[in-house]
Write a protein that holds these residues in place. Structure first.
Motif, short mmCIF file in Angstrom:
data_model
loop_
_atom_site.label_atom_id
_atom_site.label_comp_id
_atom_site.label_asym_id
_atom_site.label_seq_id
_atom_site.Cartn_x
_atom_site.Cartn_y
_atom_site.Cartn_z
N GLY A 7 0.96 -1.04 0.03
CA GLY A 7 -0.12 0.05 -0.03
C GLY A 7 0.99 1.35 0.05
N LYS A 8 0.32 2.20 0.78
CA LYS A 8 1.14 3.39 0.97
C LYS A 8 2.36 3.36 1.77
CE LYS A 8 0.56 8.40 1.45
NZ LYS A 8 -0.22 9.69 1.79
N LEU A 9 3.37 4.02 1.12
CA LEU A 9 4.84 4.01 2.08
C LEU A 9 4.94 5.46 2.70
CD1 LEU A 9 7.26 2.08 -0.12
CD2 LEU A 9 5.71 1.02 1.82
N MET A 10 5.48 5.56 3.83
CA MET A 10 5.89 7.01 4.47
C MET A 10 6.75 7.73 3.12
SD MET A 10 7.67 7.94 8.04
CE MET A 10 9.29 8.18 7.71
N GLN A 11 6.33 8.92 3.11
CA GLN A 11 6.99 9.70 1.95
C GLN A 11 7.87 10.76 2.56
OE1 GLN A 11 3.11 10.48 -0.16
NE2 GLN A 11 4.10 9.33 -1.74
#
Length: 297
Positions: A53-57
């Motif tokens: 899913g989404k990763l820390m950016q």
């Protein structure tokens, strides 16, 4: 504790940002930070990150603060040119609903830094849920302090504010006041520029119209005398849209010291085309202007 490789990436991106921002002559300040282990773990507990899913950016973050609010879009456009933009959140004012405006950009690491980060992730399992990206936040100097207070005292502990509707509105109201002051600040300097134009104080007119970090170097006496004797040229200088001037320069490959002379030579070459000013423009600048115009054909 930040990995040394991460510190290298942060420094190289910051150096590039500083050089390009300084080239513009705009009034700005640049800040950067790398999230420490505590901040990373805290964000992992508050956000739903996953490998599929989404990763820390925002392991690496930068903040650019401009002295004037109309410089924000200019700086955003510059950053879009410099880096691979993934996402831009740039809230515009809404006449019906008031809320603090977000101005953030997520960019991908340049290729040479992405390879370094890939190696770091292999040897640091705690970076598994972190993306090869960085964040740039855009603020004005007047709003900067408010955002710092809001982030630490409200955003990171939202439960403290669950029953404090009035207090939350008051905090937002303080931001509204700062936003209004940002607009008033620009309008004030526009008025000052007009006052100096009417009085034929050409240096002061340029300083307050362009609002750049001008060197402490007086305007060429030949230009000064010419403008005093040819008010129509001074009027053209004053009337040209500031954003158009700055963006034309940023979009070019030009880089010259921020002096009154150089900016008049530049404005004349690209907007006015007065023969006398062109005749006293240094040859090296004429050559640079010609090269720039040919590359844009």
């Amino acid at each position: 504790m930040a990995d040394y490789g991460i510190e290298i990436i942060e420094k190289k991106i910051k150096d590039r940002l500083f050089i390009e921002l300084s080239r513009t002559g705009l009034l700005f300040r640049l800040f950067s930070r790398i999230k420490d282990d505590i901040s990373i773990k805290d964000k992992f507990t508050r956000k739903d990150y996953s490998n599929d899913g989404k990763l820390m950016q925002d392991l690496i973050g930068f903040r650019i603060t401009t002295y004037f609010n109309d410089d924000l879009k200019i700086v955003v456009k510059l950053c879009e040119k410099l880096f691979g933009k993934i996402e831009l959140v740039y809230d515009e004012p809404n006449t019906e609903v008031f809320r603090p405006l977000r101005k953030n950009m997520i960019c991908k690491f340049p290729d040479e830094h992405s390879s370094i980060f890939s190696d770091i992730k292999i040897s640091n399992p705690e970076y598994e849920l972190i993306d090869n990206t960085f964040e740039i936040q855009f603020r004005t100097t007047l709003s900067e302090g408010w955002h710092e207070v809001d982030h630490l005292m409200r955003y990171k502990c939202k439960q403290d504010w669950d029953e404090l509707t009035n207090e939350s509105r008051m905090l937002n109201g303080i931001y509204a006041t700062l936003e209004t002051n940002d607009q008033a600040l620009k309008a004030l300097f526009d008025d000052i520029s007009y006052h100096h134009y009417k009085s034929k104080r050409w240096e002061a007119m340029l300083r307050n119209k362009l609002r750049l970090r001008f060197a402490l170097q007086e305007l060429n006496s030949e230009i000064l005398n010419y403008l005093n004797a040819n008010a129509i040229v001074g009027k053209e200088l004053f009337k040209i849209n500031r954003d158009k001037i700055i963006n034309t320069y940023i979009d070019s490959t030009l880089s010259f010291p921020t002096t009154f002379d150089n900016w008049i030579y530049f404005i004349n070459n690209f907007f006015i085309n007065d023969e006398f000013i062109k005749s006293i423009t240094p040859e090296f600048l004429i050559n640079e202007f010609d090269l720039c115009e040919k590359s844009g054909e």
